[in-house]
Design a protein around this motif. Structure first.
Motif, short mmCIF file in Angstrom:
data_model
loop_
_atom_site.label_atom_id
_atom_site.label_comp_id
_atom_site.label_asym_id
_atom_site.label_seq_id
_atom_site.Cartn_x
_atom_site.Cartn_y
_atom_site.Cartn_z
N TYR A 165 10.69 49.49 26.31
CA TYR A 165 10.91 49.89 24.93
C TYR A 165 11.59 51.25 24.83
O TYR A 165 11.29 52.16 25.59
N LEU A 188 12.22 53.65 21.35
CA LEU A 188 11.93 53.68 19.92
C LEU A 188 12.02 55.12 19.44
O LEU A 188 11.16 55.94 19.75
N SER A 235 17.71 55.09 17.45
CA SER A 235 17.83 53.71 17.90
C SER A 235 16.49 53.16 18.36
O SER A 235 15.56 53.91 18.65
N TRP A 236 16.44 51.85 18.42
CA TRP A 236 15.30 51.16 18.99
C TRP A 236 15.86 50.03 19.86
O TRP A 236 16.96 49.53 19.62
N ARG A 237 15.11 49.66 20.89
CA ARG A 237 15.55 48.58 21.77
C ARG A 237 14.34 48.06 22.53
O ARG A 237 13.48 48.83 22.97
N GLU A 268 13.79 45.31 25.74
CA GLU A 268 14.46 44.43 26.70
C GLU A 268 13.45 43.87 27.67
O GLU A 268 12.43 44.49 27.95
N GLY A 300 17.92 45.14 19.64
CA GLY A 300 17.83 46.53 19.24
C GLY A 300 18.60 46.79 17.97
O GLY A 300 19.14 45.87 17.35
N TRP A 312 19.11 44.87 13.31
CA TRP A 312 18.58 43.98 14.34
C TRP A 312 19.76 43.21 14.93
O TRP A 312 20.47 42.52 14.21
N ASP A 339 21.29 41.33 22.15
CA ASP A 339 22.36 41.61 23.10
C ASP A 339 23.23 40.36 23.26
O ASP A 339 22.71 39.24 23.33
#
Length: 139
Positions: free
Chosen positions: A40, A42, A49-51, A53, A62, A78, A81
């Motif tokens: 994460y 955040l 940004s947030w992501r 994976e 993200g 939202w 990828d």
């Protein structure tokens, strides 16, 4: 365009629910299941940004925070990828009965009914894990 609109009543105070949506460690406790070994990022501030994976599932999602208004409103983009489509998530936290919170989620900008159905299922899965994470943090 179809939207995903979900509402959950959570037995936790609004500030705790806010933290669950904006604090990296608390967010990690409920968003994706541990079996996916998620990682994460955040940064819950406007422009941050947030992501999330998963090296196990080979997927990531993200976006960027557009509105961060504690402890009431969180809005962010939202995008999965490898996909062009970008949608928008709005989380509104409304105080309810004593020590409980109404979480109103609206996911807009979705291009197909099939994508909306997948997102609805995903959000329901995420939100099903949230109460346990809140009770662990509220204990």
């Amino acid at each position: 365009m179809p939207d995903v609109i979900l509402t959950r009543r959570l037995d936790a105070p609004r500030d705790l629910v806010w933290r669950a949506c904006t604090d990296p460690a608390t967010f990690a406790a409920w968003f994706w299941p541990p079996r996916l070994e998620p990682r994460y990022v955040l940064d819950a501030r406007v422009g941050g940004s947030w992501r999330v994976e998963s090296p196990v599932a080979l997927m990531a999602v993200g976006g960027v925070f557009a509105v961060v208004s504690p402890p009431e409103l969180l809005v962010y983009s939202w995008r999965w990828d490898g996909e062009q489509e970008e949608s928008r998530v709005e989380l509104r936290l409304v105080p309810a009965r004593e020590r409980s919170t109404l979480l109103e989620l609206t996911h807009t900008g979705i291009s197909t009914d099939e994508t909306a159905a997948d997102l609805r299922q995903g959000w329901n899965d995420y939100l099903d894990r949230l109460p346990a994470a809140l009770s662990e943090r509220d204990g």
